[in-house]
Motif scaffolding. Structure first.
Motif, PDB file in Angstrom:
ATOM      1  N   THR A 174       0.801  -1.227   0.000  1.00  0.00           N
ATOM      2  CA  THR A 174       0.000   0.000   0.000  1.00  0.00           C
ATOM      3  C   THR A 174       0.830   1.271   0.000  1.00  0.00           C
ATOM      4  N   GLY A 175       2.149   1.145   0.184  1.00  0.00           N
ATOM      5  CA  GLY A 175       2.963   2.351   0.137  1.00  0.00           C
ATOM      6  C   GLY A 175       4.435   2.076   0.351  1.00  0.00           C
ATOM      7  N   LEU A 176       5.257   2.996  -0.140  1.00  0.00           N
ATOM      8  CA  LEU A 176       6.696   2.987   0.086  1.00  0.00           C
ATOM      9  C   LEU A 176       7.092   4.311   0.712  1.00  0.00           C
ATOM     10  N   SER A 177       8.119   4.303   1.536  1.00  0.00           N
ATOM     11  CA  SER A 177       8.624   5.555   2.109  1.00  0.00           C
ATOM     12  C   SER A 177      10.111   5.408   2.399  1.00  0.00           C
ATOM     13  N   TYR A 178      10.777   6.554   2.546  1.00  0.00           N
ATOM     14  CA  TYR A 178      12.194   6.536   2.885  1.00  0.00           C
ATOM     15  C   TYR A 178      12.500   7.673   3.853  1.00  0.00           C
ATOM     16  N   SER A 179      13.025   7.305   5.010  1.00  0.00           N
ATOM     17  CA  SER A 179      13.547   8.269   5.968  1.00  0.00           C
ATOM     18  C   SER A 179      14.663   7.558   6.727  1.00  0.00           C
ATOM     19  N   LYS A 180      15.874   7.748   6.221  1.00  0.00           N
ATOM     20  CA  LYS A 180      17.061   7.059   6.722  1.00  0.00           C
ATOM     21  C   LYS A 180      17.119   5.591   6.288  1.00  0.00           C
ATOM     22  N   GLU A 181      15.947   4.979   6.065  1.00  0.00           N
ATOM     23  CA  GLU A 181      15.895   3.605   5.564  1.00  0.00           C
ATOM     24  C   GLU A 181      14.611   3.420   4.762  1.00  0.00           C
ATOM     25  N   ILE A 182      14.651   2.438   3.870  1.00  0.00           N
ATOM     26  CA  ILE A 182      13.497   2.171   3.024  1.00  0.00           C
ATOM     27  C   ILE A 182      12.448   1.406   3.824  1.00  0.00           C
ATOM     28  N   CYS A 183      11.201   1.803   3.674  1.00  0.00           N
ATOM     29  CA  CYS A 183      10.090   1.163   4.385  1.00  0.00           C
ATOM     30  C   CYS A 183       8.991   0.803   3.394  1.00  0.00           C
ATOM     31  N   LEU A 184       8.323  -0.274   3.692  1.00  0.00           N
ATOM     32  CA  LEU A 184       7.313  -0.808   2.790  1.00  0.00           C
ATOM     33  C   LEU A 184       6.080  -1.172   3.616  1.00  0.00           C
ATOM     34  N   GLU A 185       4.957  -0.606   3.237  1.00  0.00           N
ATOM     35  CA  GLU A 185       3.709  -0.847   3.972  1.00  0.00           C
ATOM     36  C   GLU A 185       2.912  -1.962   3.304  1.00  0.00           C
ATOM     37  N   VAL A 186       2.563  -2.962   4.107  1.00  0.00           N
ATOM     38  CA  VAL A 186       1.739  -4.076   3.636  1.00  0.00           C
ATOM     39  C   VAL A 186       0.598  -4.237   4.640  1.00  0.00           C
ATOM     40  N   GLU A 187      -0.567  -3.686   4.280  1.00  0.00           N
ATOM     41  CA  GLU A 187      -1.721  -3.716   5.169  1.00  0.00           C
ATOM     42  C   GLU A 187      -1.325  -3.144   6.527  1.00  0.00           C
ATOM     43  N   ASP A 188      -1.388  -3.914   7.611  1.00  0.00           N
ATOM     44  CA  ASP A 188      -1.047  -3.356   8.938  1.00  0.00           C
ATOM     45  C   ASP A 188       0.395  -3.657   9.349  1.00  0.00           C
ATOM     46  N   LEU A 189       1.192  -4.080   8.362  1.00  0.00           N
ATOM     47  CA  LEU A 189       2.587  -4.435   8.635  1.00  0.00           C
ATOM     48  C   LEU A 189       3.521  -3.434   7.979  1.00  0.00           C
ATOM     49  N   LEU A 190       4.579  -3.047   8.701  1.00  0.00           N
ATOM     50  CA  LEU A 190       5.619  -2.186   8.145  1.00  0.00           C
ATOM     51  C   LEU A 190       6.892  -3.012   7.999  1.00  0.00           C
ATOM     52  N   LEU A 191       7.319  -3.196   6.753  1.00  0.00           N
ATOM     53  CA  LEU A 191       8.538  -3.942   6.486  1.00  0.00           C
ATOM     54  C   LEU A 191       9.700  -2.988   6.283  1.00  0.00           C
ATOM     55  N   LYS A 192      10.854  -3.319   6.839  1.00  0.00           N
ATOM     56  CA  LYS A 192      12.064  -2.516   6.644  1.00  0.00           C
ATOM     57  C   LYS A 192      13.144  -3.416   6.033  1.00  0.00           C
ATOM     58  N   PRO A 193      13.096  -3.587   4.708  1.00  0.00           N
ATOM     59  CA  PRO A 193      14.076  -4.465   4.050  1.00  0.00           C
ATOM     60  C   PRO A 193      15.407  -3.747   3.828  1.00  0.00           C
ATOM     61  N   LYS A 194      16.434  -4.531   3.580  1.00  0.00           N
ATOM     62  CA  LYS A 194      17.698  -3.955   3.133  1.00  0.00           C
ATOM     63  C   LYS A 194      17.577  -3.469   1.691  1.00  0.00           C
ATOM     64  N   LEU A 195      16.739  -4.163   0.918  1.00  0.00           N
ATOM     65  CA  LEU A 195      16.596  -3.826  -0.493  1.00  0.00           C
ATOM     66  C   LEU A 195      15.158  -4.061  -0.936  1.00  0.00           C
ATOM     67  N   VAL A 196      14.569  -3.055  -1.596  1.00  0.00           N
ATOM     68  CA  VAL A 196      13.257  -3.177  -2.231  1.00  0.00           C
ATOM     69  C   VAL A 196      13.457  -3.100  -3.742  1.00  0.00           C
ATOM     70  N   ILE A 197      12.856  -4.043  -4.469  1.00  0.00           N
ATOM     71  CA  ILE A 197      12.919  -4.034  -5.932  1.00  0.00           C
ATOM     72  C   ILE A 197      11.497  -3.880  -6.448  1.00  0.00           C
ATOM     73  N   ASN A 198      11.227  -2.767  -7.083  1.00  0.00           N
ATOM     74  CA  ASN A 198       9.897  -2.434  -7.579  1.00  0.00           C
ATOM     75  C   ASN A 198       9.723  -3.024  -8.979  1.00  0.00           C
ATOM     76  N   CYS A 199       9.050  -4.170  -9.055  1.00  0.00           N
ATOM     77  CA  CYS A 199       8.711  -4.808 -10.328  1.00  0.00           C
ATOM     78  C   CYS A 199       7.195  -4.939 -10.433  1.00  0.00           C
ATOM     79  N   ALA A 200       6.493  -3.900 -10.025  1.00  0.00           N
ATOM     80  CA  ALA A 200       5.047  -3.978  -9.849  1.00  0.00           C
ATOM     81  C   ALA A 200       4.253  -3.775 -11.124  1.00  0.00           C
ATOM     82  N   GLY A 201       4.915  -3.706 -12.271  1.00  0.00           N
ATOM     83  CA  GLY A 201       4.202  -3.657 -13.544  1.00  0.00           C
ATOM     84  C   GLY A 201       3.292  -2.457 -13.680  1.00  0.00           C
ATOM     85  N   LEU A 202       2.003  -2.706 -13.782  1.00  0.00           N
ATOM     86  CA  LEU A 202       1.044  -1.630 -13.988  1.00  0.00           C
ATOM     87  C   LEU A 202       1.001  -0.662 -12.814  1.00  0.00           C
TER      88      LEU A 202
END
Length: 363
Positions: A174-202
């Protein structure tokens, strides 16, 4: 809830699976997130299934480089992992004298891209190879083929998982953000990966906007008709048949898939929003285009099959746009890589794109 992760790939189309597999084979801990319940449910399963030769794209473009490299990798993958394919060849046809210079230009462009297996064909030779086709001259690409896309996707997923990667379906980012580290929102979960690869097509461009990266994105729908002549007991066409390309499309072409089914498509219909409805009023566009090189077309044998949507970085009439595949050096966002605007030849290029993404991460 906040969770950490190593590599997260957004999108389980052919490019996302190839990317996840490439990192998993390096020993990275990979999650591939897919919003749908199945893999490849959007662009990857709604195309011609063609393994392209690398003919059409400007020299030194990513499309040229990754298509030629990807073709080699894809044929080798099919052999190793038992994916059905046919190296049937493609004939590009000039239907009148005015198109001959464009045929010559395609030949020169292909040579510049390292494609050195093309053969000019006189009209008599084309008619001998394909008796139903009428043209002034042809250009044969023997290394062009078709692949069973569904099996290819399944084998990529299997190899990803064999090497420790995980596919997570029904998972909407549902969203991406960056503040000192990359963050990825998945429903009610916040993921903080070392690497995000955006291959989301459409959806790749809209996710990039969350990070302040603006890619103009447009949608081009393509319709496909199947062709059923029940009186034919042998394959009607042995090769793929393509007309001369325009600035927007490589044209409504004939594809013979691995099961010998004949289909025509795609056309180009620019749309505002994603929808897969089949517009049967487009049939006249198909008939007029096809009869230029296949005059014996039986119109009643054309039956609506499916549609696909290509994401474009240019709008109608604006010409060529390359893949936009960028790493942290270009995006200026540590831990973020994107593959945006991956239309044709994305299927052919997928394994080479995986290689390329790995190299971007190590830059």
């Amino acid at each position: 809830m906040v969770e950490t992760a190593d590599v997260v790939v957004i999108g389980a189309g052919v490019v996302g699976l190839a990317a996840g597999r490439a990192f998993a084979r390096l020993g990275r801990d990979v999650l591939v997130l897919e919003r749908n319940s199945t893999i490849g449910g959007e662009t990857s399963s709604r195309n011609s299934g063609v393994i392209h030769g690398g003919i059409y794209y400007p020299n030194k473009s990513l499309k040229a480089h990754l298509c030629v490299r990807g073709k080699q990798l894809l044929y080798a993958f099919c052999e190793e992992y038992d994916v059905e394919y046919k190296r049937c060849g493609k004939i590009i046809v000039a239907t009148d004298q005015s198109e001959l210079p464009q045929l010559r230009n395609l030949e020169q462009r292909a040579l510049a891209n390292g494609v050195d297996d093309l053969h000019r064909l006189k009209k008599q030779t084309v008619q001998h190879l394909e008796p139903e086709i009428r043209c002034e001259e042809g250009l044969l690409s023997p290394s062009t083929g078709v692949v069973d896309t569904s099996t290819l996707l399944a084998r990529l997923q299997a190899d990803l998982e064999i090497h420790g990667g995980e596919l997570v379906p029904n998972t909407l980012v549902t969203g991406l953000s960056y503040s000192k580290e990359i963050c990825l929102e998945v429903e009610d979960l916040l993921l903080k990966p070392k690497l995000v690869i955006n291959c989301a097509g459409l959806s790749a461009s809209s996710l990039a906007r969350d990070l302040g990266i603006n890619h103009e994105q447009f949608f081009a729908k393509g319709h496909y008709y199947e062709y059923r002549l029940h009186s034919i007991n042998k394959p009607l066409f042995k090769h793929l048949i393509y007309p001369i390309a325009t600035s927007e499309t490589i044209g409504i072409h004939i594809t013979v898939d691995v099961h010998h089914n004949v289909k025509f498509g795609p056309d180009v219909q620019w749309i505002q929003d994603v929808n897969y409805e089949f517009d049967e009023s487009r049939k006249s566009v198909f008939v007029n285009a096809i009869k230029r090189y296949y005059p014996n077309l039986v119109e009643d044998a054309l039956r609506p099959s499916y549609t696909g949507i290509r994401t474009k970085l240019v709008s109608e009439g604006q010409g060529f746009a390359d893949f936009r595949i960028r790493g942290p050096k270009e995006t200026q966002i540590p831990g973020y890589i994107e593959a945006v605007g991956v239309d044709s030849p994305g299927l052919t290029s997928a394994l080479a794109i995986g290689e390329y993404l790995v190299a971007l991460d190590s830059d």
